[in-house]
Design a protein around this motif. Structure first.
Motif, PDB file in Angstrom:
ATOM      1  N   SER C 751       5.240 -17.468   4.656  1.00 26.15           N
ATOM      2  CA  SER C 751       4.662 -16.244   5.196  1.00 26.15           C
ATOM      3  C   SER C 751       5.189 -15.028   4.446  1.00 26.15           C
ATOM      4  O   SER C 751       6.347 -14.992   4.042  1.00 26.15           O
ATOM      5  CB  SER C 751       5.035 -16.122   6.668  1.00 26.15           C
ATOM      6  OG  SER C 751       4.839 -14.805   7.097  1.00 26.15           O
ATOM      7  N   SER C 752       4.326 -14.036   4.295  1.00 28.00           N
ATOM      8  CA  SER C 752       4.771 -12.775   3.679  1.00 28.00           C
ATOM      9  C   SER C 752       5.811 -12.077   4.536  1.00 28.00           C
ATOM     10  O   SER C 752       6.483 -11.171   4.087  1.00 28.00           O
ATOM     11  CB  SER C 752       3.599 -11.807   3.510  1.00 28.00           C
ATOM     12  OG  SER C 752       2.607 -12.400   2.748  1.00 28.00           O
ATOM     13  N   ASN C 765      17.922 -14.772  -5.095  1.00 25.57           N
ATOM     14  CA  ASN C 765      16.630 -14.103  -4.941  1.00 25.57           C
ATOM     15  C   ASN C 765      15.614 -14.525  -5.993  1.00 25.57           C
ATOM     16  O   ASN C 765      14.435 -14.224  -5.887  1.00 25.57           O
ATOM     17  CB  ASN C 765      16.824 -12.582  -4.969  1.00 25.57           C
ATOM     18  CG  ASN C 765      17.467 -12.131  -6.267  1.00 25.57           C
ATOM     19  OD1 ASN C 765      17.901 -12.950  -7.071  1.00 25.57           O
ATOM     20  ND2 ASN C 765      17.517 -10.834  -6.491  1.00 25.57           N
ATOM     21  N   GLN C 766      16.073 -15.244  -7.034  1.00 24.84           N
ATOM     22  CA  GLN C 766      15.134 -15.725  -8.047  1.00 24.84           C
ATOM     23  C   GLN C 766      14.153 -16.733  -7.441  1.00 24.84           C
ATOM     24  O   GLN C 766      13.142 -17.069  -8.049  1.00 24.84           O
ATOM     25  CB  GLN C 766      15.876 -16.409  -9.198  1.00 24.84           C
ATOM     26  CG  GLN C 766      17.012 -15.604  -9.770  1.00 24.84           C
ATOM     27  CD  GLN C 766      16.585 -14.627 -10.822  1.00 24.84           C
ATOM     28  OE1 GLN C 766      15.740 -14.928 -11.648  1.00 24.84           O
ATOM     29  NE2 GLN C 766      17.147 -13.442 -10.779  1.00 24.84           N
ATOM     30  N   ALA C 767      14.471 -17.184  -6.231  1.00 23.47           N
ATOM     31  CA  ALA C 767      13.579 -18.107  -5.542  1.00 23.47           C
ATOM     32  C   ALA C 767      12.226 -17.482  -5.270  1.00 23.47           C
ATOM     33  O   ALA C 767      11.287 -18.167  -4.864  1.00 23.47           O
ATOM     34  CB  ALA C 767      14.219 -18.559  -4.227  1.00 23.47           C
ATOM     35  N   ILE C 768      12.095 -16.196  -5.503  1.00 19.57           N
ATOM     36  CA  ILE C 768      10.823 -15.515  -5.267  1.00 19.57           C
ATOM     37  C   ILE C 768       9.679 -16.216  -6.013  1.00 19.57           C
ATOM     38  O   ILE C 768       8.529 -16.195  -5.594  1.00 19.57           O
ATOM     39  CB  ILE C 768      10.930 -14.018  -5.684  1.00 19.57           C
ATOM     40  CG1 ILE C 768       9.679 -13.242  -5.243  1.00 19.57           C
ATOM     41  CG2 ILE C 768      11.151 -13.845  -7.158  1.00 19.57           C
ATOM     42  CD1 ILE C 768       9.515 -13.127  -3.785  1.00 19.57           C
ATOM     43  N   ALA C 773       1.948 -16.844  -6.001  1.00 18.91           N
ATOM     44  CA  ALA C 773       0.848 -17.701  -6.401  1.00 18.91           C
ATOM     45  C   ALA C 773       0.965 -18.016  -7.884  1.00 18.91           C
ATOM     46  O   ALA C 773       0.767 -19.133  -8.327  1.00 18.91           O
ATOM     47  CB  ALA C 773      -0.472 -17.018  -6.101  1.00 18.91           C
ATOM     48  N   GLU C 774       1.295 -17.019  -8.687  1.00 23.43           N
ATOM     49  CA  GLU C 774       1.622 -17.264 -10.082  1.00 23.43           C
ATOM     50  C   GLU C 774       2.794 -16.350 -10.420  1.00 23.43           C
ATOM     51  O   GLU C 774       2.991 -15.328  -9.771  1.00 23.43           O
ATOM     52  CB  GLU C 774       0.437 -16.992 -11.000  1.00 23.43           C
ATOM     53  CG  GLU C 774      -0.011 -15.559 -10.984  1.00 23.43           C
ATOM     54  CD  GLU C 774      -1.204 -15.359 -11.893  1.00 23.43           C
ATOM     55  OE1 GLU C 774      -1.037 -14.699 -12.926  1.00 23.43           O
ATOM     56  OE2 GLU C 774      -2.280 -15.877 -11.557  1.00 23.43           O
ATOM     57  N   THR C 780       1.944 -15.802  -2.361  1.00 25.57           N
ATOM     58  CA  THR C 780       0.967 -16.845  -2.027  1.00 25.57           C
ATOM     59  C   THR C 780       0.227 -16.498  -0.736  1.00 25.57           C
ATOM     60  O   THR C 780      -0.965 -16.732  -0.588  1.00 25.57           O
ATOM     61  CB  THR C 780       1.678 -18.198  -1.829  1.00 25.57           C
ATOM     62  OG1 THR C 780       2.728 -18.290  -2.773  1.00 25.57           O
ATOM     63  CG2 THR C 780       0.722 -19.354  -2.022  1.00 25.57           C
ATOM     64  N   ASP C 781       0.967 -15.910   0.200  1.00 21.02           N
ATOM     65  CA  ASP C 781       0.409 -15.543   1.493  1.00 21.02           C
ATOM     66  C   ASP C 781      -0.226 -14.147   1.423  1.00 21.02           C
ATOM     67  O   ASP C 781      -0.431 -13.505   2.432  1.00 21.02           O
ATOM     68  CB  ASP C 781       1.552 -15.556   2.525  1.00 21.02           C
ATOM     69  CG  ASP C 781       1.068 -15.303   3.939  1.00 21.02           C
ATOM     70  OD1 ASP C 781      -0.093 -15.637   4.230  1.00 21.02           O
ATOM     71  OD2 ASP C 781       1.847 -14.755   4.736  1.00 21.02           O
TER      72      ASP C 781
END
Ligand SMILES: Cc1cc2nc3c(=O)[nH]c(=O)nc-3n(C[C@H](O)[C@H](O)[C@H](O)COP(=O)(O)O)c2cc1C
Ligand code: SF4
Ligand code: FES
Lengths: 425, 164, 927
Positions: C751-752, C765-768, C773-774, C780-781
């Motif tokens: 979720s956003s 935070n690199q997990a972003i 989506a790309e 993505t949300d």
């Protein structure tokens, strides 16, 4: 045997002045070319001559020049740079040309610059070469007086200025893209290629970088033709080359000899063989950043591809001899510590990897090595060794003496570890 | 701009400023003269102090950080005071094979300093240097601008005697 | 779209990507350090290596750095191949030889990219036996710590700081294994965007200093998705709490707004939430001027009694820094006619004009991402770096479009960062500045002109007229103005996507109107012109859009003569918006002043009743940013004491009063729905975020605590052995627990609203990357928020709209034009209370050109004074070449400058008794 590069050089090593240079045909190539032949014609001769770069990589000069965009309506600068950084340990050849016959370089530069239509040339020279710097500056100003440099050279409408840029030290500046950053007044980090300097080089403009010796060949090629140049070599490669030898030989030095001269001739004839009491164990054929070869390779001709096939590189063609009284482990330690010190610090394998290797080698040399160290050296060798693993070619070159020493002189390493001491002292 | 920074330029002499401006002349921008400028300053002062670095940065219209990043990269830009002459012994492989370490040790002993240090009388600073391209006459070294080769511990004594 | 084969599986990828971003975009795991999605590749760390095969027969392949390799059709690759895996593991092992083993005391621990990559690259056994390199750390100011020993030399910090953010005082020093990243000497980092280093550095070299004072691990922080209240840009932030204190603010990715970066006001300005001057209890002012605490219920009864008293005249003052919901309820409580927006008349007229212009559809309102696509920029009278800093960071990318064009011409891929920069050298897309004093964007501008606000407007008018002569032309243009306008006009006409930026910063209506003329005239020339207005506060536009732009303003109220029984002030320090004489005389007519606010500010300290309001970190609210984007902010934690959201206070008051006006509204979501129903302009506002009924795919609320929160039971173990029950959140889709939708499982769309970024194997935070989506694209949300100002088709006859052109500014009988000068640190009300920011706030000043200083007989360190509306304002003089002549620039919002904001001109003289307290080397741009 023709020795175009050294034919004017004097026994007392005093520099050849412009008048003397001209009296033996100097600047004839410039006079007959600038404004008379098209850049494309000069390019063709150099291409046909198969002149390969004398700076280490052996890339064909004509092909390199041909990548420069010859865009009539692009008004920006183009640059020609002579790489006179010469800091590869064991290499002492460009110095000879610049100190004793500097006009050869200037003439070659004028021809090369004309070919790519560069309007500014730089000679990037290391600061320790005081005599060479002085001679080059003299030569340039003499050329201005004669109209070989400056505005409207020989009434051709072609302009060229050459500046001597004296470096502020550091071996990495010899790498052509690091050199460009340094010329721009920046930290000398190499650049990633592509884009190649031919397209985006100095200040983002098309730029050619060539070694001093490569450029010095150009006037002779233009004067005598491609076929003549090819015929000078006695093996596969064209031309003559300044070969040299240092180490425990009787007569260390640099000599102009045909490409393809057998290594044995270099060592035994020109260098006078090993000093009394010393035996040859191996040699680095082209400067400190090439792989060891051994006695078994003495009969190979000095040709780029031959040496490559033997597992090393022609490099600068300046050999360093390892004798039987010098410890190969210590020698490799010296080489690696040199490169670790000269790393620019940009990419990981070189910045972190070389100091580690240096520490391990030091431990082995002083008798503190453990068997696992050999695996570390091999792993680090694979890590640093391949071209592409690192951002530039410094680190792969740096590790070549080590990986080849582990191949040829492994027993020495093992003995150090086993006996906990170096037996050469 | 603050007055403090403007004053800094006065750290540089007119000769230095003129020489730097002359270099800038044939370059596309002022910053490109960074290395030349540092070398000019060093020529006049022997080394580049923090104050002269800041003054030079100001003259080149770059930040102290940008210029210091460059200054500290190069081995022949001295960011610490050096002696009247720098003694640079080659520690690269050919010289090493030919006994370079002995030369180094003799130098240490003679000058009573370690590499990187300056003699008490301020005359000499001892530094290792990259292959001087004189490998056929190894070992080699430079004292100031002069090259000396085929060195032996004994020949060193003579060199320093003559230099004194 | 090219197809590539990775370890035997085919994928479709974007042809403009490098292999690394393509592979990461596919959801594959590949370690990296030096590459950054918005800074491109340089290939220094060598961590992202993969094997590329020439063709199907090639068994060996070649090791390539994926970040430096373009995507090519049919490329055959392997991430898993042994040589690649061995190489990556060797890279990390080599990086770790000098890295300290101080994870337990390192503030990056638990959210460290280096930790993640070490695990991912498979290095676990140390073979290196030598000593580690050690460095000296530097003092870098109150915002950032420096711990150089942890550096892995990925060069990200200097690339971000210098290349991306335009800073000059952070560099790399030395060479080889001894490179050092820092300053030339200890000192405060000068970039307004330095704080991003916390997130840019993949390890713990640069860490958040205010956080380290009261440090908490990522996993023990309770967080919420929020919106920055520092200015009108509306950057998305993640606010994190522990023990009832705001601990830190991190960037929350929104591809259209702030992307990966915040400014330092946003990151460090939240400290006011913990300030000792926070109002925490309900207070009733007693005879001696001290506040007696009363209970919440007592307070509600008192307020209600005041409001309900027969015949009482009740007015309310809203606030551009309070949420739509709070403002709306306040208006509802007292009735529209008794509601005043809380903006001064001067401000309100400008913002009304801005809103009207935005509604014409005459030019696009670009998002911050779209700003980066403009090919020419004109800034009229707005010090963007200091009023709307994040926009300035985008503009620093905008000017690089010229270099991208050049790179395209010779086919250098745009991600090849160093090559693109080398090629372009100093070539930039044009950015023109017309401002009253020194501007931090000058280093990237092609043309800077110094002018006071009126003259700035004249130049704007002249430009529009040159582009299209139907637009009004200043009658008495000087030759200088004419030439300048002509060259700016030609720059803009040469562009395809020109962008005009202005705003309320110069407090000048003509500047705003002139800017619109330029954008409209360009649009008439078929340019895709954009027009951005910076407005002062986080909800200036929102409160203006409320009541469909028809609210009264503060001046309407202050100038009235009615006696007032009750005045309710919502989150607003009136002394910042009007002269003290006017306010005090109005207060004389007010029997009861009720203040709902967070901090004990000058207005609160003269109130009869004070109600403690929740800050943005403690309650929800919807804010409308400069582009008309409504965004919902959520509470990271429930406030302590009597503090609650202003909207909740107003609901409670209404309840107590027993008014029918509120109908069945009891819940936050109902307030938002009511706003949508009552205001045509805000009808879309419910779409700003999911409502309280939202549940993730797995039927869960969004957890504010991390799934790894270790200390819920331990937190209060010194007081009680029982685990306190977590509060239940009925207001939003978030929960105050660790159970909920936040651990991203493969295939699940996050979720956003997710308040923090975390994904298996990716603790930093690199997990972003796993939420996009790309790579570098939308979430993505989808990115949160909703744009309320539709780009309507343009209204006709725009050229007849703005024709009021000011006269040339002259030094009129000793009076000078008063121009506000802004400071990222200090000019904004709430952030100025943050301790770290207060340390960087300059003292108040009057800045003048040397010529003016000469006329007034003053020099640096003297004082200047002016009489304004009965107040005497004295501030120190700063003499600077970079102040427009005929102007006095004052430090907006700092010291007594609230007295000045009303006036266009002032008469100055030397303050004879002034004693300087300014350090001698302070210059105007110093922070
Ligand atoms: C680390 C490093 C150092 C180098 N040093 C030199 C040098 O000192 N002189 C030189 O001519 N080439 C040097 N080279 C080679 C140059 O990069 C470049 O290939 C050469 O100048 C091209 O000239 P050529 O084609 O005429 O040989 C060096 C290369 C590397 C990787
Ligand atoms: S290999 Fe890497 S660190 Fe070494 S010199 Fe080249 S770029 Fe610099
Ligand atoms: S991320 Fe590719 S080399 Fe650093």
């Amino acid at each position: 045997m023709e020795t175009p590069l050294t034919k004017n050089m004097r026994a007392d090593k005093s520099p050849v002045a412009l008048s003397d240079y001209m009296s033996t045909g100097g600047y004839a190539a410039v006079t007959k070319t600038i404004g008379k032949s098209s850049p494309a014609e000069v390019l063709q001769v150099v291409k046909d001559s198969n002149l390969r770069g004398r700076g280490g990589a052996g890339f064909p000069a004509g092909m390199k020049w041909s990548f420069v965009p010859m865009n009539e309506d692009d008004p920006g600068h183009k640059y020609l740079v002579a790489n006179a950084d010469e800091m590869e340990p064991g290499t002492f050849k460009d110095r000879l040309i610049m100190e004793q016959d500097p006009h050869q370089l200037i003439e070659g530069m004028i021809l090369a610059a004309y070919t790519i239509q560069a309007d500014v040339g730089y000679i990037f020279i290391r600061a320790e070469y005081h005599y060479a710097i002085r001679e080059l500056k003299k030569a340039i100003s003499a050329c201005h007086d004669k109209g070989f440099l400056g505005k409207n050279i020989l009434d051709s409408g072609y302009n060229l200025d050459i500046h001597v840029h004296v470096s502020a030290g550091r071996y990495i500046c010899g790498e052509e893209t690091a050199l460009l950053n340094s010329l721009e007044g920046k930290r000398a980090h190499p650049r990633a290629k592509p884009p190649f300097p031919q397209v985006s080089g100095l200040w983002g403009r098309p730029t050619i970088v060539n070694n001093v010796e490569s450029l010095a060949c150009v006037s002779h090629i233009v004067n005598n033709g491609a076929d003549w140049f090819k015929s000078l070599g006695i093996g596969e490669d064209s031309g003559t080359k300044l070969f040299g030898i240092s180490g425990r030989v009787k007569k260390p030095g640099t000599w102009e000899l045909p490409m393809g001269t057998p290594i044995r001739e270099l060592v035994e004839v020109h260098a006078g063989g090993m000093q009394d009491g010393y035996k040859l164990r191996g040699f680095l054929p082209g400067g400190a950043s090439t792989d060891f070869l051994t006695e078994a390779h003495l009969d190979l001709p000095m040709d780029y591809d031959v040496i490559m096939k033997a597992g090393s590189r022609m490099g600068t063609g300046q050999m360093i001899i390892l004798d039987d009284k010098t410890c190969p482990v210590a020698m490799v330690e010296n080489v690696v510590s040199f490169f670790a010190r000269e790393s620019c610090g940009f990419c990981t394998p070189c910045r972190e990897g070389l100091p580690w290797v240096e520490k391990v080698l030091h431990a082995i040399e002083v008798g503190e090595g453990v068997p696992e160290d050999l695996q570390i050296l091999e792993r680090q060798g694979r890590f640093i060794g391949a071209v592409g693993n690192t951002h530039c070619a410094l680190a792969p070159g740096a590790i070549e003496p080590l990986t080849s020493a582990l191949k040829y002189f492994r027993e020495d390493f093992e003995q150090h570890i086993r006996d906990k001491k170096c037996s050469y002292q | 701009m603050s007055a403090v920074k403007n004053d800094m330029i006065n750290v540089l002499s007119q000769q230095e400023i003129d020489a730097i401006e002359a270099e800038i002349e044939h370059l596309p921008d002022r910053k490109s003269a960074a290395i030349d400028a540092l070398k000019i300053v060093q020529k006049y002062r022997g080394w580049v102090s923090d104050d002269s670095l800041r003054a030079t940065a100001k003259l080149l219209e770059m930040s102290d950080e940008e210029l210091d990043g460059i200054a500290t990269f190069y081995s022949l830009i001295y960011r610490h005071p050096v002696g009247e002459k720098v003694v640079m012994y080659c520690d690269s492989v050919s010289c090493w094979i030919m006994g370079g370490n002995k030369v180094r040790d003799r130098l240490k002993e003679k000058l009573q300093i370690e590499p990187g240090q300056t003699t008490e009388d301020g005359k000499y600073t001892l530094l290792p240097v990259t292959c001087l391209g004189d490998c056929d006459h190894a070992p080699a070294m430079m004292v100031g601008d002069d090259l000396h080769h085929d060195l032996t511990p004994e020949s060193l004594d003579k060199i320093f005697e003559e230099d004194a | 779209m090219p197809t590539i084969i990775v370890d035997g599986i085919s994928y479709q990828v974007d042809a403009n990507d490098n292999l690394l971003e393509a592979l990461l975009g596919l959801g594959l795991d590949l370690p990296y350090f030096c590459w950054h999605p918005s800074m491109g590749s340089i290939g220094s760390c060598r961590q992202c290596a993969v094997i590329q095969y020439q063709d199907e027969d090639d068994q060996q392949g070649r090791l390539v750095m994926s970040c430096m390799t373009p995507v090519t059709e049919g490329a055959i690759l392997s991430i898993d191949a042994e040589p690649a895996a061995e190489f990556r593991s060797a890279v990390i092992e080599n990086l770790m030889i000098n890295h300290p083993h101080d994870c337990p005391v390192c503030e990056e621990g638990g959210e460290c990219h280096l930790q993640d990559m070490t695990v991912m690259a498979g290095h676990s056994m140390r073979h290196y036996k030598g000593l580690k390199t050690t460095h000296r750390n530097q003092y870098l100011g109150p915002l950032l710590n420096h711990e150089m020993n942890r550096c892995i030399a990925c060069y990200r910090c200097v690339r971000y700081y210098q290349d991306y953010a335009g800073g000059t005082d952070l560099a790399v020093f030395g060479s080889r294994g001894r490179v050092y990243f820092g300053r030339h000497e200890d000192g405060v980092l000068q970039s307004e965007f330095a704080g991003n280093l916390v997130e840019v550095c993949p390890t713990g070299v640069f860490t958040d200093k205010p956080l380290s004072e009261r440090y908490t691990r990522k996993w023990d922080l309770q967080s919420a998705p929020a919106v920055c209240t520092g200015c009108s840009m509306g950057c998305n932030i993640s606010v994190a709490e522990r023990y009832g204190e705001l601990r830190r603010i991190h960037n929350r990715y929104n591809s259209e707004v702030n992307g990966y970066f915040l400014c330092d006001r946003g990151r460090f300005g939240g400290g006011f939430v913990n300030h000792e001057d926070r109002i925490r209890r309900c207070g009733v002012r007693n005879a001696s001027g001290v506040y007696d605490p009363v209970s919440k219920q007592q307070m509600l009864e008192k307020v209600s009694a005041l409001i309900s008293a027969a015949g009482s005249k009740v007015v309310a003052i809203g606030s551009p820094r309070a949420s739509l919901e709070s403002n709306h309820l306040l208006g509802k409580l007292v009735g529209r006619e008794n509601f005043y927006s809380g903006l001064s008349g001067r401000e309100q007229s400008i913002i009304n004009a801005i809103y009207a212009i935005q509604q014409t559809g005459g030019a696009r309102i670009p998002t911050l991402r779209e700003v980066e696509a403009a090919d020419a920029v004109l800034i009229l009278g707005e010090d963007v770096t200091n009023t709307s800093a994040r926009l300035a960071l985008s503009l620093r990318q905008t000017v690089r479009n010229r270099s991208k064009e050049m790179a395209n011409q010779i086919q250098i891929p745009l991600w090849h960062d160093a090559a693109v920069r080398k090629l372009a050298q100093d070539e930039k897309s044009p950015l023109v500045l017309v401002t009253a004093s020194e501007d931090r964007l000058e280093d990237v501008s092609c043309l800077t002109h110094r002018a006071g606000p009126d003259d700035t407007a004249r130049i704007g008018y002249a430009i529009a007229n040159i582009i299209d002569n139907r637009y009004s032309r200043p009658a008495d243009l000087t030759d200088n103005e004419q030439t300048l306008a002509a060259s700016i006009a030609s720059i803009l006409k040469n562009a395809e996507k020109p962008l005009i930026i202005s705003g309320s910063g110069s407090l000048n209506l003509a500047v705003v109107e002139a800017a619109a003329n330029v954008a409209w005239a360009l649009k008439g020339e078929n340019k895709d012109s954009g027009l951005i207005y910076c407005v002062p506060e986080c909800n200036s536009l929102g409160v203006t859009m409320l009541h469909d732009g028809n609210s009264n303003n503060l001046d309407d109220l202050l100038s009235g003569s009615d006696d007032i029984d009750v005045a309710i002030v919502l989150e607003n320090d009136l002394y910042r918006r009007a002269g003290s004489t006017a306010i005090n005389s109005w207060l004389g007519k007010v029997k009861n002043l009720v203040v709902i606010d967070q901090l004990d500010n000058p207005t609160a300290s003269v109130a009869t009743l004070v109600l403690p309001a929740a800050s943005f970190a403690e309650t929800e609210g919807t804010l409308v940013n400069y582009e008309g984007r409504a965004q919902r902010s959520f509470a990271a934690f429930l406030p302590q004491g009597d503090i609650q959201g202003s909207w909740q206070w107003l609901l409670d008051i209404a309840d107590q009063v027993g008014t029918q006006k509120f109908g069945s509204i009891r819940q936050f979501d109902q307030v938002t729905e009511d706003i949508a129903a009552q205001n045509a302009a805000l009808s879309g506002v419910t779409k700003a975020a999911p409502d309280a009924s939202y549940r993730s795919g797995a039927g869960q609320k969004i957890a504010r605590m991390t799934h790894r929160a270790s200390g819920r039971t331990a937190m209060v173990a010194d007081v009680t052995m029982y685990e306190p029950q977590q509060p239940v959140d009925n207001t939003s889709a978030l929960a105050f627990t660790m159970e909920g939708a936040n651990l991203i499982k493969p295939g699940e769309v996050p979720s956003s609203l997710t308040p923090y970024i975390w994904s298996p194997g990716w603790n930093s935070n690199q997990a972003i990357i796993k939420f996009q989506a790309e790579t570098g694209g939308a979430l993505t949300d989808s990115d949160p928020g909703v744009r309320l100002i539709a780009t309507a088709s343009p209204v006709a006859d725009l050229h007849t709209r703005h024709t009021t052109i000011p006269a040339i500014t002259r030094h009129q009988g000793g009076s000078l034009q008063l121009v506000p000068g802004y400071h990222l640190f200090g000019s904004e009300e709430l952030s100025a209370y943050s301790k770290a920011i207060a340390e960087l706030t300059p003292r108040g000043y009057f800045a003048v050109h040397p010529d003016v200083a000469g006329q007034l007989g003053v020099a640096d360190h003297d004082g200047l004074e002016t009489q304004i509306n009965g107040a005497n304002v004295q501030l120190e003089v700063v003499v600077s070449e970079s102040v427009a002549r005929q102007c006095v620039v004052y430090s907006y919002g700092i010291d007594a400058t609230g007295e000045l904001v009303h006036e266009k001109r002032g008469t100055f003289k030397k303050a004879e008794s002034w004693e300087s307290s300014r350090p001698s080397n302070l210059i105007m741009s110093d922070r």
